[in-house]
Design a protein around this motif. Structure first.
Motif, PDB file in Angstrom:
ATOM      1  N   THR A  16       0.803  -1.222   0.000  1.00 24.03           N
ATOM      2  CA  THR A  16       0.000   0.000   0.000  1.00 24.03           C
ATOM      3  C   THR A  16       0.833   1.268   0.000  1.00 24.03           C
ATOM      4  N   LEU A  17       2.107   1.164   0.389  1.00 23.22           N
ATOM      5  CA  LEU A  17       2.970   2.351   0.423  1.00 23.22           C
ATOM      6  C   LEU A  17       4.163   2.200  -0.526  1.00 23.22           C
ATOM      7  N   ALA A  18       3.961   1.402  -1.573  1.00 19.35           N
ATOM      8  CA  ALA A  18       5.023   1.202  -2.558  1.00 19.35           C
ATOM      9  C   ALA A  18       5.436   2.542  -3.162  1.00 19.35           C
ATOM     10  N   LYS A  19       6.726   2.695  -3.383  1.00 21.73           N
ATOM     11  CA  LYS A  19       7.343   3.884  -3.976  1.00 21.73           C
ATOM     12  C   LYS A  19       7.369   5.096  -3.037  1.00 21.73           C
ATOM     13  N   LYS A  20       6.892   4.931  -1.809  1.00 21.35           N
ATOM     14  CA  LYS A  20       6.952   6.023  -0.847  1.00 21.35           C
ATOM     15  C   LYS A  20       8.272   5.940  -0.068  1.00 21.35           C
ATOM     16  N   VAL A  21       8.887   7.076   0.143  1.00 21.72           N
ATOM     17  CA  VAL A  21      10.136   7.159   0.909  1.00 21.72           C
ATOM     18  C   VAL A  21       9.842   7.869   2.235  1.00 21.72           C
ATOM     19  N   VAL A  22      10.181   7.209   3.325  1.00 18.37           N
ATOM     20  CA  VAL A  22       9.920   7.744   4.663  1.00 18.37           C
ATOM     21  C   VAL A  22      11.226   7.761   5.448  1.00 18.37           C
ATOM     22  N   VAL A  23      11.493   8.864   6.118  1.00 19.61           N
ATOM     23  CA  VAL A  23      12.640   8.952   7.023  1.00 19.61           C
ATOM     24  C   VAL A  23      12.130   8.941   8.453  1.00 19.61           C
ATOM     25  N   LEU A  24      12.725   8.102   9.277  1.00 16.53           N
ATOM     26  CA  LEU A  24      12.414   8.055  10.703  1.00 16.53           C
ATOM     27  C   LEU A  24      13.568   8.683  11.469  1.00 16.53           C
ATOM     28  N   ASP A  25      13.237   9.585  12.358  1.00 15.28           N
ATOM     29  CA  ASP A  25      14.245  10.306  13.129  1.00 15.28           C
ATOM     30  C   ASP A  25      14.077   9.973  14.612  1.00 15.28           C
ATOM     31  N   PRO A  26      14.797   8.948  15.105  1.00 16.34           N
ATOM     32  CA  PRO A  26      14.721   8.616  16.538  1.00 16.34           C
ATOM     33  C   PRO A  26      15.390   9.721  17.356  1.00 16.34           C
ATOM     34  N   ILE A  28      11.399   1.831  18.995  1.00 15.15           N
ATOM     35  CA  ILE A  28      10.098   2.124  18.382  1.00 15.15           C
ATOM     36  C   ILE A  28      10.273   2.436  16.900  1.00 15.15           C
ATOM     37  N   SER A  29      11.324   3.176  16.568  1.00 14.61           N
ATOM     38  CA  SER A  29      11.581   3.521  15.167  1.00 14.61           C
ATOM     39  C   SER A  29      11.851   2.278  14.329  1.00 14.61           C
ATOM     40  N   TYR A  30      12.588   1.326  14.890  1.00 16.60           N
ATOM     41  CA  TYR A  30      12.836   0.080  14.147  1.00 16.60           C
ATOM     42  C   TYR A  30      11.541  -0.708  13.936  1.00 16.60           C
ATOM     43  N   ALA A  31      10.645  -0.675  14.918  1.00 15.83           N
ATOM     44  CA  ALA A  31       9.348  -1.342  14.752  1.00 15.83           C
ATOM     45  C   ALA A  31       8.534  -0.665  13.648  1.00 15.83           C
ATOM     46  N   TYR A  48      14.402   5.075   5.752  1.00 22.06           N
ATOM     47  CA  TYR A  48      15.741   5.412   6.228  1.00 22.06           C
ATOM     48  C   TYR A  48      15.650   5.940   7.664  1.00 22.06           C
ATOM     49  N   LEU A  49      16.715   5.754   8.428  1.00 24.53           N
ATOM     50  CA  LEU A  49      16.803   6.290   9.780  1.00 24.53           C
ATOM     51  C   LEU A  49      17.911   7.332   9.852  1.00 24.53           C
ATOM     52  N   THR A  50      17.686   8.402  10.617  1.00 22.46           N
ATOM     53  CA  THR A  50      18.753   9.384  10.795  1.00 22.46           C
ATOM     54  C   THR A  50      19.871   8.833  11.660  1.00 22.46           C
ATOM     55  N   ARG A  51      19.530   7.934  12.577  1.00 27.11           N
ATOM     56  CA  ARG A  51      20.562   7.244  13.369  1.00 27.11           C
ATOM     57  C   ARG A  51      20.136   5.800  13.571  1.00 27.11           C
ATOM     58  N   ARG A 100      20.828  16.758  11.843  1.00 25.90           N
ATOM     59  CA  ARG A 100      19.620  15.927  11.738  1.00 25.90           C
ATOM     60  C   ARG A 100      18.723  16.428  10.599  1.00 25.90           C
ATOM     61  N   ALA A 101      18.522  17.745  10.536  1.00 27.95           N
ATOM     62  CA  ALA A 101      17.692  18.327   9.479  1.00 27.95           C
ATOM     63  C   ALA A 101      18.315  18.083   8.106  1.00 27.95           C
ATOM     64  N   LEU A 102      19.635  18.238   7.997  1.00 27.01           N
ATOM     65  CA  LEU A 102      20.316  17.983   6.724  1.00 27.01           C
ATOM     66  C   LEU A 102      20.148  16.526   6.288  1.00 27.01           C
ATOM     67  N   LYS A 103      20.282  15.616   7.248  1.00 23.79           N
ATOM     68  CA  LYS A 103      20.184  14.187   6.944  1.00 23.79           C
ATOM     69  C   LYS A 103      18.795  13.834   6.431  1.00 23.79           C
ATOM     70  N   ILE A 104      17.765  14.386   7.044  1.00 22.86           N
ATOM     71  CA  ILE A 104      16.396  14.113   6.611  1.00 22.86           C
ATOM     72  C   ILE A 104      16.199  14.556   5.170  1.00 22.86           C
ATOM     73  N   ASP A 105      16.613  15.787   4.856  1.00 22.03           N
ATOM     74  CA  ASP A 105      16.409  16.317   3.508  1.00 22.03           C
ATOM     75  C   ASP A 105      17.273  15.613   2.468  1.00 22.03           C
ATOM     76  N   GLU A 106      18.388  15.053   2.914  1.00 19.13           N
ATOM     77  CA  GLU A 106      19.286  14.342   1.992  1.00 19.13           C
ATOM     78  C   GLU A 106      18.566  13.200   1.277  1.00 19.13           C
ATOM     79  N   TYR A 107      17.621  12.556   1.960  1.00 20.44           N
ATOM     80  CA  TYR A 107      16.919  11.408   1.383  1.00 20.44           C
ATOM     81  C   TYR A 107      15.741  11.825   0.498  1.00 20.44           C
ATOM     82  N   LYS A 108      15.398  13.118   0.476  1.00 21.37           N
ATOM     83  CA  LYS A 108      14.266  13.607  -0.307  1.00 21.37           C
ATOM     84  C   LYS A 108      13.005  12.755  -0.076  1.00 21.37           C
ATOM     85  N   PRO A 109      12.597  12.640   1.185  1.00 21.90           N
ATOM     86  CA  PRO A 109      11.482  11.736   1.499  1.00 21.90           C
ATOM     87  C   PRO A 109      10.120  12.331   1.137  1.00 21.90           C
TER      88      PRO A 109
END
Length: 226
Positions: free
Chosen positions: A29-39, A62-65, A78-81, A103-112
């Protein structure tokens, strides 16, 4: 032996034309979607803590779950850490400002398509419940927050509403995101839940359902009552 030949030919023909039916649970249901998780937090910054229970460690679990659940629905995550380090990866002279900037740079790097900053709260021992925050100038952030909040309510039992804010991680990124406080470590009952991996799974399913609801809402108006 001759009687078996027609049966074998029929079976072979059926095998070539049969297409398995995908179950609803295996739907991407979320194919082709890119999500960044920031623990949130990490390294020298433990975040909220009660005794030997630290927020940064639970944020990561929780982020890994959530990552596992989102990937099961087809998303690229992707995870920031990925370990007990803040973004500076220094064990000396910790700088919150440097950590948040990286952290903000890392999130935007993935263009989520979107990102989630995962946190736990702390206040009085009577405070409890999850809460979702969105950047005050983002209507899409508000919609995403509403969708996730509504799906989390049956799990966390929260009576809190979503809230606008100016948190750096939401303000400084170019990407759409929300910050989720999954509960209060300062509340003994909720702390017990937040330490439990089965509860992490419940949170992951609810949050992923919320993301799906948000994606559906993009194709038309969504009626969400607070």
């Amino acid at each position: 032996m001759k009687k078996l030949v027609p049966f074998i030919l029929l079976f072979a023909l059926c095998s070539l034309t049969f297409k398995p039916v995908m179950s609803a649970t295996s739907s991407q249901t979320l194919a082709k979607k890119v999500v960044v998780l920031d623990p949130g937090h990490g390294g020298m910054d433990n975040g909220a803590h009660v005794g030997n229970v630290n927020e940064d460690e639970l944020n990561l679990k929780i982020s890994y779950a959530i990552k596992e659940e989102l990937e099961s629905r087809g998303a690229t995550v992707y995870l920031t850490r990925s370990d007990d380090q803040d973004m500076t990866r220094r064990d000396y002279n910790y700088s919150k400002q440097d950590d948040m900037y990286l952290r903000a740079l890392k999130i935007d790097e993935y263009k989520p398509d979107l990102f989630l900053s995962i946190h736990l709260n702390s206040a009085s021992s009577s405070a409890w419940g999850s809460q979702v925050f969105y950047y005050k100038k983002s209507s899409d952030g508000e919609r995403l927050a509403k969708c996730i909040h509504e799906k989390m309510k049956p799990v966390t039992g929260t009576r809190k509403n979503i809230s606008s804010c100016g948190f750096y991680v939401l303000r400084a990124t170019q990407s759409l995101g929300v910050l989720i406080e999954c509960g209060f470590l300062s509340n003994a009952n909720e702390r017990g839940q937040l330490k439990n991996s089965r509860y992490h799974k419940k949170l992951a399913v609810a949050i992923s359902d919320g993301i799906e609801e948000y994606e559906k809402s993009l194709s038309g108006p969504v009626d969400i009552l607070l």
